[in-house]
Design a protein around this motif. Structure first.
Motif, PDB file in Angstrom:
ATOM      1  N   ASP A 113      54.181  70.671  56.633  1.00  0.00           N
ATOM      2  CA  ASP A 113      55.439  70.064  56.191  1.00  0.00           C
ATOM      3  C   ASP A 113      55.649  68.728  56.895  1.00  0.00           C
ATOM      4  O   ASP A 113      56.190  67.789  56.307  1.00  0.00           O
ATOM      5  N   PHE A 174      58.882  69.351  50.797  1.00  0.00           N
ATOM      6  CA  PHE A 174      59.659  70.014  51.856  1.00  0.00           C
ATOM      7  C   PHE A 174      61.041  69.387  51.991  1.00  0.00           C
ATOM      8  O   PHE A 174      62.056  70.104  52.115  1.00  0.00           O
ATOM      9  N   GLU A 176      62.774  67.723  49.707  1.00  0.00           N
ATOM     10  CA  GLU A 176      63.607  67.978  48.523  1.00  0.00           C
ATOM     11  C   GLU A 176      64.003  69.447  48.421  1.00  0.00           C
ATOM     12  O   GLU A 176      65.134  69.769  48.051  1.00  0.00           O
ATOM     13  N   LYS A 177      63.082  70.346  48.744  1.00  0.00           N
ATOM     14  CA  LYS A 177      63.367  71.786  48.650  1.00  0.00           C
ATOM     15  C   LYS A 177      64.541  72.168  49.545  1.00  0.00           C
ATOM     16  O   LYS A 177      65.356  73.028  49.197  1.00  0.00           O
ATOM     17  N   ASN A 178      64.611  71.533  50.704  1.00  0.00           N
ATOM     18  CA  ASN A 178      65.670  71.857  51.664  1.00  0.00           C
ATOM     19  C   ASN A 178      66.853  70.893  51.603  1.00  0.00           C
ATOM     20  O   ASN A 178      67.761  70.980  52.434  1.00  0.00           O
ATOM     21  N   ASN A 179      66.820  69.992  50.603  1.00  0.00           N
ATOM     22  CA  ASN A 179      67.907  69.026  50.401  1.00  0.00           C
ATOM     23  C   ASN A 179      68.256  68.300  51.712  1.00  0.00           C
ATOM     24  O   ASN A 179      69.422  68.181  52.087  1.00  0.00           O
ATOM     25  N   LEU A 180      67.233  67.830  52.384  1.00  0.00           N
ATOM     26  CA  LEU A 180      67.424  67.168  53.672  1.00  0.00           C
ATOM     27  C   LEU A 180      67.762  65.696  53.473  1.00  0.00           C
ATOM     28  O   LEU A 180      67.063  64.967  52.776  1.00  0.00           O
ATOM     29  N   GLU A 196      67.284  69.400  62.291  1.00  0.00           N
ATOM     30  CA  GLU A 196      67.279  70.074  60.988  1.00  0.00           C
ATOM     31  C   GLU A 196      65.872  70.175  60.403  1.00  0.00           C
ATOM     32  O   GLU A 196      65.502  71.220  59.839  1.00  0.00           O
ATOM     33  N   THR A 197      65.082  69.128  60.509  1.00  0.00           N
ATOM     34  CA  THR A 197      63.731  69.187  59.950  1.00  0.00           C
ATOM     35  C   THR A 197      62.861  70.175  60.714  1.00  0.00           C
ATOM     36  O   THR A 197      62.105  70.953  60.114  1.00  0.00           O
ATOM     37  N   LEU A 200      63.699  73.854  59.945  1.00  0.00           N
ATOM     38  CA  LEU A 200      63.328  74.349  58.621  1.00  0.00           C
ATOM     39  C   LEU A 200      61.841  74.256  58.318  1.00  0.00           C
ATOM     40  O   LEU A 200      61.338  74.959  57.442  1.00  0.00           O
ATOM     41  N   TYR A 245      75.069  75.616  61.751  1.00  0.00           N
ATOM     42  CA  TYR A 245      73.971  76.488  62.178  1.00  0.00           C
ATOM     43  C   TYR A 245      74.359  77.536  63.216  1.00  0.00           C
ATOM     44  O   TYR A 245      73.527  78.378  63.553  1.00  0.00           O
ATOM     45  N   THR A 254      68.142  82.395  64.601  1.00  0.00           N
ATOM     46  CA  THR A 254      68.497  81.013  64.289  1.00  0.00           C
ATOM     47  C   THR A 254      69.741  80.595  65.064  1.00  0.00           C
ATOM     48  O   THR A 254      69.827  79.484  65.593  1.00  0.00           O
TER      49      THR A 254
END
Length: 355
Positions: A113, A174, A176-180, A196-197, A200, A245, A254
């Motif tokens: 990722d 990665f 886009e999938k996690n809308n980062l 955040e990156t 995830l 979080y 988490t």
């Protein structure tokens, strides 16, 4: 990898007429060919836009966009939306890439990722790059983290990996999938982006190659111009991590990682506030005290870090409930490597009483 996927290099630009030509030259001279460069002029008031236009006319791989000033985060976010590559790479407009940087990243890909190279603090001029030091990276050199148990964040809390967005190859799928996206309207946005990156991501790789040269002689850098906004941005990041979080998080692991990372960031924020206190207002100091109390976390049964670091962050969590004057008196940076620090830890844990 045997194929040559398209890599989108995203460069936000604001008043960098002195430096941006070096930056773009380092892209044009890459020995990897399948790249596009999304350059966004963020409302520059100097000659930056004219310089960028001259480069746009040289190469069809350079896509230039112009906008009213929106800030670094918003500009990077627009770059993500405009990107067409399989991979994304963020490059600051006053820094430069090693000639083989992109090829090195792509050839090192193993379904990761995120891939990270070594960043070198440097003085950059027409004649040469004068290397100063490497930013923090894993002691092993090249290492692969499956990251199922948040290994990168835990390693960061143990040995301070540098939390930046640039000099990392991100799989666009990665992102886009996690809308980062970067949090807009703040400074030090990389601190939150890194958390955040790396929270995830799975399959994170660090490579033992110098790929990125970070300019230290830019007098306009935010690290050279401190104000209340710097501190307030750090506090905003603390509150964002708490709310997204920690509070109401049903995954206990988490939540435990988020709790410890909050304390890790508090260490950085408190150290910053003490170091720069003469340039910060009383209003921002009061907000600091309020936010440190608000982001206090409860103890849990996890042992994610070494015993010394678990003890240190637990003490820091308690210390953050006190007024700034008390925090300043007792605060120290880890590691706990002296009798003086052990004594301070003892005072915090057993003798400081919250009124």
């Amino acid at each position: 990898m045997t194929s040559s996927p398209l890599v989108t290099i995203i460069i936000p630009c604001y008043n960098v007429e002195k430096y941006v030509a070096f930056c773009i030259d380092s892209i044009i001279n890459q020995d990897y060919e399948n790249w596009e460069c999304v350059i966004i002029n963020d409302g520059s008031t100097d000659n930056t836009l004219e310089i960028l236009k001259s480069f746009e006319s040289i190469s069809p791989k350079i896509r230039l966009f112009n906008q009213k000033n929106a800030g670094l985060s918003a500009t990077r976010n627009r770059g993500i939306d405009l990107a067409e590559g399989k991979f994304l790479f963020f490059l600051d407009s006053d820094d430069i890439l090693d000639k083989s940087a992109i090829r090195t990243f792509v050839s090192s890909f193993e379904n990761n990722d995120i891939i990270t190279g070594i960043t070198v603090s440097s003085k950059i001029n027409k004649e040469a790059i004068s290397k100063i030091s490497q930013l923090y990276s894993p002691k092993e050199g090249e290492i692969f983290f499956v990251n199922n148990h948040f290994d990168v964040l835990i390693r960061t809390m143990e040995s301070a990996l540098t939390p930046v967005a640039q000099n990392r190859l991100y799989k666009r799928e990665f992102i886009e999938k996690n809308n980062l996206r970067f949090k807009e309207g703040i400074l030090h946005e990389d601190e939150l982006w890194f958390f955040e990156t790396m929270l995830l991501a799975r399959n994170v790789k660090f490579i033992d190659k110098e790929t990125y040269f970070y300019r230290t002689d830019n007098s306009d850098s935010i690290t050279k111009n401190i104000s209340d906004k710097n501190l307030n941005s750090y506090l905003d990041i603390l509150e964002t991590i708490l709310e997204k979080y920690y509070i109401n998080n049903t995954d206990n692991l988490t939540k435990a990682v988020a709790a410890r990372y909050l304390q890790y960031l508090k260490k950085l924020v408190i150290d910053f506030a003490i170091r720069e206190k003469n340039r910060l207002s009383d209003v921002s100091r009061i907000k600091l005290e309020e936010t440190l109390k608000k982001t206090h976390t409860k103890s849990d049964n996890f042992s994610l870090l070494t015993h010394k670091n678990e003890t240190y962050y637990k003490a820091l969590n308690k210390l953050s409930l006190f007024p700034f004057q008390t925090i300043e008196k007792h605060f120290f940076r880890n590691p706990i490597n002296s009798i003086r620090k052990q004594y301070k830890l003892l005072i915090i844990n057993f003798f400081l009483i919250i009124e």
